[in-house]
Design an enzyme around this catalytic site. Structure first.
Site, PDB file in Angstrom:
ATOM      1  N   LYS A  50       0.866  -1.177   0.000  1.00  0.00           N
ATOM      2  CA  LYS A  50       0.000   0.000   0.000  1.00  0.00           C
ATOM      3  C   LYS A  50       0.903   1.227   0.000  1.00  0.00           C
ATOM      4  O   LYS A  50       2.028   1.182   0.487  1.00  0.00           O
ATOM      5  CB  LYS A  50      -0.862   0.004   1.269  1.00  0.00           C
ATOM      6  N   GLY A 147     -21.108   6.045   5.191  1.00  0.00           N
ATOM      7  CA  GLY A 147     -20.188   6.507   4.150  1.00  0.00           C
ATOM      8  C   GLY A 147     -20.771   6.278   2.771  1.00  0.00           C
ATOM      9  O   GLY A 147     -21.039   5.143   2.375  1.00  0.00           O
ATOM     10  N   GLY A 149     -19.483   7.331  -0.311  1.00  0.00           N
ATOM     11  CA  GLY A 149     -18.515   7.712  -1.336  1.00  0.00           C
ATOM     12  C   GLY A 149     -18.605   6.770  -2.524  1.00  0.00           C
ATOM     13  O   GLY A 149     -19.688   6.276  -2.859  1.00  0.00           O
ATOM     14  N   HIS A 150     -17.464   6.486  -3.142  1.00  0.00           N
ATOM     15  CA  HIS A 150     -17.451   5.649  -4.349  1.00  0.00           C
ATOM     16  C   HIS A 150     -18.166   4.323  -4.131  1.00  0.00           C
ATOM     17  O   HIS A 150     -19.029   3.942  -4.906  1.00  0.00           O
ATOM     18  CB  HIS A 150     -16.001   5.365  -4.762  1.00  0.00           C
ATOM     19  N   VAL A 151     -17.796   3.599  -3.082  1.00  0.00           N
ATOM     20  CA  VAL A 151     -18.385   2.276  -2.861  1.00  0.00           C
ATOM     21  C   VAL A 151     -19.768   2.401  -2.221  1.00  0.00           C
ATOM     22  O   VAL A 151     -20.725   1.749  -2.660  1.00  0.00           O
ATOM     23  CB  VAL A 151     -17.493   1.399  -1.958  1.00  0.00           C
TER      24      VAL A 151
HETATM   25  P1  NAD Z   1     -14.554   7.419  -0.566  1.00  0.00           P
HETATM   26  O1  NAD Z   1     -13.532   8.365  -0.032  1.00  0.00           O
HETATM   27  O2  NAD Z   1     -15.086   7.618  -1.935  1.00  0.00           O
HETATM   28  O3  NAD Z   1     -15.822   7.382   0.432  1.00  0.00           O
HETATM   29  C1  NAD Z   1     -15.734   7.441   1.813  1.00  0.00           C
HETATM   30  C2  NAD Z   1     -16.964   8.210   2.295  1.00  0.00           C
HETATM   31  O4  NAD Z   1     -17.026   8.143   3.718  1.00  0.00           O
HETATM   32  C3  NAD Z   1     -16.926   9.699   1.909  1.00  0.00           C
HETATM   33  O5  NAD Z   1     -18.148  10.065   1.307  1.00  0.00           O
HETATM   34  C4  NAD Z   1     -16.740  10.391   3.276  1.00  0.00           C
HETATM   35  O6  NAD Z   1     -17.335  11.673   3.328  1.00  0.00           O
HETATM   36  C5  NAD Z   1     -17.436   9.403   4.192  1.00  0.00           C
HETATM   37  N1  NAD Z   1     -17.086   9.521   5.607  1.00  0.00           N
HETATM   38  C6  NAD Z   1     -15.872   9.803   6.164  1.00  0.00           C
HETATM   39  N2  NAD Z   1     -15.989   9.794   7.513  1.00  0.00           N
HETATM   40  C7  NAD Z   1     -17.276   9.479   7.791  1.00  0.00           C
HETATM   41  C8  NAD Z   1     -18.016   9.317   8.997  1.00  0.00           C
HETATM   42  N3  NAD Z   1     -17.446   9.465  10.199  1.00  0.00           N
HETATM   43  N4  NAD Z   1     -19.322   8.991   8.926  1.00  0.00           N
HETATM   44  C9  NAD Z   1     -19.934   8.837   7.716  1.00  0.00           C
HETATM   45  N5  NAD Z   1     -19.290   8.997   6.553  1.00  0.00           N
HETATM   46  C10 NAD Z   1     -17.982   9.309   6.586  1.00  0.00           C
HETATM   47  O7  NAD Z   1     -13.933   5.960  -0.384  1.00  0.00           O
HETATM   48  P2  NAD Z   1     -14.400   4.607  -1.086  1.00  0.00           P
HETATM   49  O8  NAD Z   1     -13.559   4.356  -2.259  1.00  0.00           O
HETATM   50  O9  NAD Z   1     -15.888   4.609  -1.204  1.00  0.00           O
HETATM   51  O10 NAD Z   1     -13.960   3.548   0.023  1.00  0.00           O
HETATM   52  C11 NAD Z   1     -14.704   3.380   1.225  1.00  0.00           C
HETATM   53  C12 NAD Z   1     -14.011   2.366   2.122  1.00  0.00           C
HETATM   54  O11 NAD Z   1     -13.930   1.114   1.431  1.00  0.00           O
HETATM   55  C13 NAD Z   1     -12.567   2.710   2.502  1.00  0.00           C
HETATM   56  O12 NAD Z   1     -12.308   2.230   3.792  1.00  0.00           O
HETATM   57  C14 NAD Z   1     -11.725   1.953   1.504  1.00  0.00           C
HETATM   58  O13 NAD Z   1     -10.436   1.662   1.981  1.00  0.00           O
HETATM   59  C15 NAD Z   1     -12.555   0.699   1.355  1.00  0.00           C
HETATM   60  N6  NAD Z   1     -12.349   0.007   0.086  1.00  0.00           N
HETATM   61  C16 NAD Z   1     -12.600   0.636  -1.084  1.00  0.00           C
HETATM   62  C17 NAD Z   1     -12.405  -0.026  -2.283  1.00  0.00           C
HETATM   63  C18 NAD Z   1     -12.710   0.634  -3.607  1.00  0.00           C
HETATM   64  O14 NAD Z   1     -12.805  -0.096  -4.612  1.00  0.00           O
HETATM   65  N7  NAD Z   1     -12.870   1.932  -3.661  1.00  0.00           N
HETATM   66  C19 NAD Z   1     -11.930  -1.356  -2.277  1.00  0.00           C
HETATM   67  C20 NAD Z   1     -11.706  -1.988  -1.048  1.00  0.00           C
HETATM   68  C21 NAD Z   1     -11.907  -1.291   0.132  1.00  0.00           C
END
Ligand code: NAD
Length: 320
Positions: A50, A147, A149-151
């Site tokens: 990472k 949360g 976000g993307h996922v």
């Molecule tokens: P992202 O940054 O797009 O989304 C994260 C969201 O969480 C944001 O909208 C943010 O505002 C919100 N957030 C932050 N603190 C918060 C809180 N206290 N309460 C509520 N919401 C809060 O990230 P992502 O790509 O959606 O990834 C989300 C999680 O999944 C991360 O932990 C990441 O490591 C994990 N993950 C993502 C992927 C991927 O394909 N993107 C793959 C494996 C694991």
């Protein structure tokens, strides 16, 4: 780089406002270990690594920064392969690509991994609901998504289409409004999501969402979401298990994105085969079934079963 027994260390690059170098390094090391276990259990010939960049992704990004990062990655000569993570995007990885070929998840290849991560989490939630509630469908199951976000957002769409009800929270109000508008989700404050009335709690923000305080508030009897490092400590996993809460180990349920970007690495030059990736991602539900069954048979929590299975894979080097 945490472990390269099974292949080159793969893991995205996170950009975050870390308070110190030590905090950033600790996060990178924890996340890299998770990638080793994730790749091993997903049956991929990849190791775990990472990268983290200390900075505010909303303010400190520039193509030059990512090109400099690309040069650092290139210096490792393919022993580490990078990609997107929290705070970084496909565009940032395009800048990295100017300096190194050891980057995955680009627009011409697998692209943004998050739709496949969300799909894997959906399969995982189905498996967990089957085990904990004896239900084969998500009709009328309420999922509390932390949360958006993307996922998280894409998971909400999949859950909504599958008939589930949603309770959501995010610290960014527009994201909450989008989910309430598009999916009829019920919005709650960020500090109320873990205690929301729901069958499933799906952490999709940052790590550490399950700790002493949230455990005390939890109503759901399933914890299954996308976030990495959901348990603040191993004791939190043991406590969930004792309380009858079924936890889907994070690196098992959120492997869909890695399975997707692995296509770029393992089939370099071949067109991205979305159907094959989607088929492989369904395996996440099957793996969780096995883990939950083993956990139900013995006295061990699911994350300990998953760790033992991953260790077993790592003990046998991949055949070249
Ligand atoms: P992202 O940054 O797009 O989304 C994260 C969201 O969480 C944001 O909208 C943010 O505002 C919100 N957030 C932050 N603190 C918060 C809180 N206290 N309460 C509520 N919401 C809060 O990230 P992502 O790509 O959606 O990834 C989300 C999680 O999944 C991360 O932990 C990441 O490591 C994990 N993950 C993502 C992927 C991927 O394909 N993107 C793959 C494996 C694991």
């Amino acid at each position: 780089m945490h472990d390269t027994t099974l292949g080159p260390a793969m893991g995205g690059c996170r950009m975050w406002r870390y308070a110190s170098d030590e905090e950033a390094l600790a996060d990178a090391q924890r996340l890299a270990r998770g990638m080793t276990f994730k790749a091993a259990l997903a049956g991929l010939p990849l190791g775990g690594g990472k990268a983290v960049i200390i900075g505010d992704p909303g303010r400190d990004k520039s193509p030059e920064l990512f090109r400099a990062f690309g040069r650092a990655v290139d210096h490792l000569r393919g022993r580490y392969i990078t990609g997107e993570d929290v705070g970084t995007s496909v565009e940032d990885m395009e800048a990295v690509r100017h300096e190194t070929r050891h980057v995955a998840g680009l627009a011409g290849g697998s692209g943004d991994p998050s739709p496949l991560t969300a799909l894997g989490v959906l399969h995982g939630i189905r498996a967990a609901v089957r085990h904990r509630y004896g239900r084969d469908t998500l009709d009328d199951i309420t999922v509390a998504v932390q949360g958006l976000g993307h996922v998280g957002h894409q998971l909400c769409r999949l859950l909504h289409d599958a008939g589930a009800r949603l309770v959501v929270s995010d610290v960014v109000m527009e994201r909450v409004e989008r989910a309430t508008d598009e999916f009829g989700a019920l919005a709650v404050r960020p500090d109320a999501i873990a205690g929301a009335e729901a069958e499933v709690f799906a952490p999709c923000a940052l790590g550490g969402s399950v700790d002493l305080a949230t455990r005390g508030r939890l109503r759901a009897r399933v914890v299954a979401g996308a976030a990495n490092n959901q348990l603040a400590s191993p004791e939190d996993g043991v406590a969930l298990h004792r309380a009858g809460v079924l936890y889907a180990p994070d690196y098992v349920i959120n492997a869909g994105g890695l399975i997707s970007v692995a296509q770029d690495i393992l089939h370099r030059g071949a067109p991205y085969d979305r159907a094959a990736v989607e088929a492989a991602v369904t395996g996440i539900g099957d793996r969780l079934d096995m883990i939950f069954e083993a956990s139900a048979r013995g006295a061990h929590p699911p994350e300990q079963i998953a760790d033992a299975m991953a260790q077993e894979c790592l003990a046998v080097p991949a055949v070249a």
